[in-house]
Design a protein around this motif. Structure first.
Motif, PDB file in Angstrom:
ATOM      1  N   GLU A 104     -41.955   7.847  25.501  1.00 32.14           N
ATOM      2  CA  GLU A 104     -40.804   8.884  25.450  1.00 32.14           C
ATOM      3  C   GLU A 104     -40.704   9.894  26.336  1.00 32.14           C
ATOM      4  O   GLU A 104     -41.815  10.716  26.552  1.00 32.14           O
ATOM      5  N   VAL A 105     -39.592  10.216  26.888  1.00 30.88           N
ATOM      6  CA  VAL A 105     -39.617  11.384  27.707  1.00 30.88           C
ATOM      7  C   VAL A 105     -38.368  12.467  27.178  1.00 30.88           C
ATOM      8  O   VAL A 105     -37.355  11.755  26.473  1.00 30.88           O
ATOM      9  N   GLU A 106     -38.350  13.771  27.751  1.00 24.13           N
ATOM     10  CA  GLU A 106     -37.476  14.597  27.589  1.00 24.13           C
ATOM     11  C   GLU A 106     -36.492  14.726  28.446  1.00 24.13           C
ATOM     12  O   GLU A 106     -36.656  14.751  29.991  1.00 24.13           O
ATOM     13  N   VAL A 107     -35.085  14.613  28.370  1.00 22.80           N
ATOM     14  CA  VAL A 107     -34.051  14.670  29.462  1.00 22.80           C
ATOM     15  C   VAL A 107     -33.088  15.493  28.930  1.00 22.80           C
ATOM     16  O   VAL A 107     -32.729  16.083  27.564  1.00 22.80           O
ATOM     17  N   ASP A 108     -32.323  15.991  29.988  1.00 20.91           N
ATOM     18  CA  ASP A 108     -30.984  16.746  29.783  1.00 20.91           C
ATOM     19  C   ASP A 108     -29.990  15.922  29.089  1.00 20.91           C
ATOM     20  O   ASP A 108     -29.743  14.785  29.574  1.00 20.91           O
ATOM     21  N   GLU A 109     -29.322  16.390  28.095  1.00 26.05           N
ATOM     22  CA  GLU A 109     -27.944  15.898  27.473  1.00 26.05           C
ATOM     23  C   GLU A 109     -26.760  17.032  27.518  1.00 26.05           C
ATOM     24  O   GLU A 109     -27.271  18.066  26.752  1.00 26.05           O
ATOM     25  N   PHE A 110     -25.707  16.434  28.056  1.00 20.28           N
ATOM     26  CA  PHE A 110     -24.591  17.430  28.009  1.00 20.28           C
ATOM     27  C   PHE A 110     -23.939  17.286  26.516  1.00 20.28           C
ATOM     28  O   PHE A 110     -23.645  16.206  26.124  1.00 20.28           O
ATOM     29  N   TYR A 111     -23.218  18.262  25.819  1.00 19.39           N
ATOM     30  CA  TYR A 111     -22.744  18.131  24.680  1.00 19.39           C
ATOM     31  C   TYR A 111     -21.587  19.055  24.669  1.00 19.39           C
ATOM     32  O   TYR A 111     -21.491  20.214  25.224  1.00 19.39           O
ATOM     33  N   ALA A 112     -20.585  18.715  23.705  1.00 20.20           N
ATOM     34  CA  ALA A 112     -19.344  19.632  23.475  1.00 20.20           C
ATOM     35  C   ALA A 112     -19.164  19.753  22.040  1.00 20.20           C
ATOM     36  O   ALA A 112     -19.567  18.760  21.209  1.00 20.20           O
ATOM     37  N   GLU A 113     -18.857  21.003  21.437  1.00 19.66           N
ATOM     38  CA  GLU A 113     -18.765  20.918  20.190  1.00 19.66           C
ATOM     39  C   GLU A 113     -17.192  21.692  19.840  1.00 19.66           C
ATOM     40  O   GLU A 113     -16.963  22.800  20.550  1.00 19.66           O
ATOM     41  N   GLY A 114     -16.590  21.176  18.787  1.00 19.70           N
ATOM     42  CA  GLY A 114     -15.252  21.705  18.668  1.00 19.70           C
ATOM     43  C   GLY A 114     -15.228  22.118  17.355  1.00 19.70           C
ATOM     44  O   GLY A 114     -15.630  21.147  16.286  1.00 19.70           O
ATOM     45  N   VAL A 115     -14.847  23.190  16.862  1.00 16.15           N
ATOM     46  CA  VAL A 115     -14.679  23.822  15.633  1.00 16.15           C
ATOM     47  C   VAL A 115     -13.198  24.065  15.051  1.00 16.15           C
ATOM     48  O   VAL A 115     -12.610  24.808  16.050  1.00 16.15           O
ATOM     49  N   GLY A 116     -12.701  23.286  14.187  1.00 17.15           N
ATOM     50  CA  GLY A 116     -11.196  23.304  13.847  1.00 17.15           C
ATOM     51  C   GLY A 116     -11.047  24.138  12.628  1.00 17.15           C
ATOM     52  O   GLY A 116     -11.829  23.825  11.750  1.00 17.15           O
ATOM     53  N   ASN A 117     -10.155  24.917  12.760  1.00 16.85           N
ATOM     54  CA  ASN A 117      -9.712  25.785  11.326  1.00 16.85           C
ATOM     55  C   ASN A 117      -8.160  25.699  11.077  1.00 16.85           C
ATOM     56  O   ASN A 117      -7.526  25.739  12.094  1.00 16.85           O
ATOM     57  N   LEU A 118      -8.083  25.331   9.855  1.00 19.53           N
ATOM     58  CA  LEU A 118      -6.471  25.365   9.410  1.00 19.53           C
ATOM     59  C   LEU A 118      -6.281  26.214   8.164  1.00 19.53           C
ATOM     60  O   LEU A 118      -7.309  26.178   7.217  1.00 19.53           O
ATOM     61  N   SER A 119      -5.136  26.912   8.206  1.00 22.09           N
ATOM     62  CA  SER A 119      -4.951  27.687   7.184  1.00 22.09           C
ATOM     63  C   SER A 119      -3.477  27.142   6.702  1.00 22.09           C
ATOM     64  O   SER A 119      -2.533  27.008   7.496  1.00 22.09           O
ATOM     65  N   ILE A 120      -3.300  26.711   5.345  1.00 22.75           N
ATOM     66  CA  ILE A 120      -2.073  26.156   4.872  1.00 22.75           C
ATOM     67  C   ILE A 120      -1.580  26.952   3.611  1.00 22.75           C
ATOM     68  O   ILE A 120      -2.432  27.453   2.951  1.00 22.75           O
ATOM     69  N   GLY A 121      -0.204  27.392   3.511  1.00 23.99           N
ATOM     70  CA  GLY A 121       0.182  28.105   2.410  1.00 23.99           C
ATOM     71  C   GLY A 121       1.058  27.343   1.637  1.00 23.99           C
ATOM     72  O   GLY A 121       2.170  26.805   2.436  1.00 23.99           O
ATOM     73  N   ILE A 122       1.043  27.188   0.579  1.00 23.82           N
ATOM     74  CA  ILE A 122       1.745  26.370  -0.350  1.00 23.82           C
ATOM     75  C   ILE A 122       2.287  27.052  -1.461  1.00 23.82           C
ATOM     76  O   ILE A 122       1.779  27.746  -2.223  1.00 23.82           O
ATOM     77  N   ARG A 123       3.743  26.844  -1.690  1.00 17.35           N
ATOM     78  CA  ARG A 123       4.298  27.479  -3.008  1.00 17.35           C
ATOM     79  C   ARG A 123       5.000  26.306  -3.766  1.00 17.35           C
ATOM     80  O   ARG A 123       5.357  25.340  -3.168  1.00 17.35           O
ATOM     81  N   LEU A 124       4.923  26.543  -5.055  1.00 16.49           N
ATOM     82  CA  LEU A 124       5.530  25.497  -5.814  1.00 16.49           C
ATOM     83  C   LEU A 124       6.595  26.062  -6.628  1.00 16.49           C
ATOM     84  O   LEU A 124       6.379  26.966  -7.549  1.00 16.49           O
TER      85      LEU A 124
END
Length: 347
Positions: free
Chosen positions: A161-181
């Motif tokens: 086992e060896v340690e290597v570099d790993e590239f990562y990307a993280e995406g955070v999605g936010n959504l606001s929804i307004g509903i009237r009935l």
């Protein structure tokens, strides 16, 4: 609407640890909101369109949105809302073809739709109430970096086992929804709800470019969150079928009836299983008798005989001291109350 009778049946029996088994059955979860009985059909309309095209363009510049991303997300939300409602017999639904102006750049609720317009649209689509999506605001924040990960290299005696570099990307999605009935008959707002959804996605690769390419797109993330919001709101306004699970005792060296009854339960013979478990109680010590009585309660719940299920759960705890039966008795009482609420809402 015609009264609906809930058909309760076991759909799966699985094996657990320590000789236990798990049975899964159907139930009904009541809605948070109880509607007037005359509302049985809903019209769904997208009112999240900005009043001027210039504001649409401005939003795209400020937030980095591609044109049409929020529109596609709003459509996904309405489709998921309609699909989830189809699992409940409470409402029939239609989606309006037109998309109405109404949102503001501040993502605040706009003025209410005039009642004349609400009535006109409901009449056009033969609906008794209108569900308006009036706010749809999304963003997607991406971060990236490099982290150390362990990787196995080599084969046989040279494997390590060896340690290597790993590239990562993280995406955070936010959504606001307004509903009237809207209820046009009573000229009242039945519900006004601001729903917020968020989720995080990650991807990795051998380079920053590869990690970013593997990450979910903003459009796909918005559609995902829209679907989740649509399903969540459907559960709020309509009674929904759900699956519930119960764990019961599968065997005991001192009470062979426990395992015999469990084998009958495995093949769906729940009344025979209940009879077998009950037959072993009189000849068993309190510990085994408590398990047998507990299982009898489970069997009657599966069969839909809730009064008998509660009676046997109480007996398992009070007479034989089975500690699990105390909580189970409370669970049964709660289920009866919730299903009665759902039944009332259906009627």
């Amino acid at each position: 609407m015609k009264p609906t009778r809930f058909l309760l049946f076991a759909i799966f029996v699985g094996f657990g640890c320590s000789g236990t088994r798990t049975v899964t059955m159907n139930s009904m979860r009541p809605a948070e909101i109880t509607f007037p009985s005359y509302i049985n059909s809903l019209l769904i309309v997208d009112r999240s369109k900005f009043e001027k095209d210039a504001i649409n363009i401005l939003e795209g510049v400020l937030t980095g949105e591609l044109p049409g991303e929020d529109k596609a997300g709003a459509q996904e939300m309405m489709n998921a809302f309609q699909t989830q409602l189809s699992y409940s017999p409470r409402f029939s639904t239609r989606i309006a073809e037109q998309r109405l102006d109404g949102n503001s750049i501040t993502a605040a609720f706009p003025d209410q739709i005039p009642w004349v317009k609400v009535k006109q649209m409901c009449d056009q689509y033969s609906s008794e109430a209108l569900v308006a999506l009036e706010i749809f605001d999304s963003d997607f924040i991406i971060t990236d970096g490099v982290r150390k990960v362990k990787k196995t290299v080599g084969e046989g005696e040279n494997k390590r086992e060896v340690e290597v570099d790993e590239f990562y990307a993280e995406g955070v999605g936010n959504l606001s929804i307004g509903i009237r009935l809207y209820d046009p008959a009573a000229r009242s707002i039945v519900d006004q709800q601001l729903i917020r959804e968020t989720n995080t996605w990650t991807a990795a690769g051998a380079s920053k470019k590869e990690a970013l390419a593997a990450l979910i797109s903003k459009g796909d993330a918005t559609r995902y969150l829209g679907r989740q919001a649509g399903r969540d709101y459907a559960f709020k306004i309509a009674p929904m079928p759900i699956r519930i699970s119960r764990t019961f005792f599968g065997k005991s060296k001192k009470a062979p009836e426990l395992e015999r009854g469990s084998r009958l339960a495995d093949v769906g013979k729940w009344q025979e299983a209940a009879d077998m478990w009950e037959s072993g109680i009189s000849g068993s010590a309190d510990k085994e008798a408590g398990k047998l009585a507990y299982n009898v309660a489970i069997a009657y719940e599966v069969l839909g005989e809730m009064d008998l299920a509660q009676e046997w759960a109480q007996k398992a705890y009070v007479t034989y001291g089975n500690k699990d039966a105390r909580q189970y008795s409370s669970t049964l009482r709660n289920r009866v109350i919730q299903e009665q609420r759902a039944q009332d809402q259906m009627n």
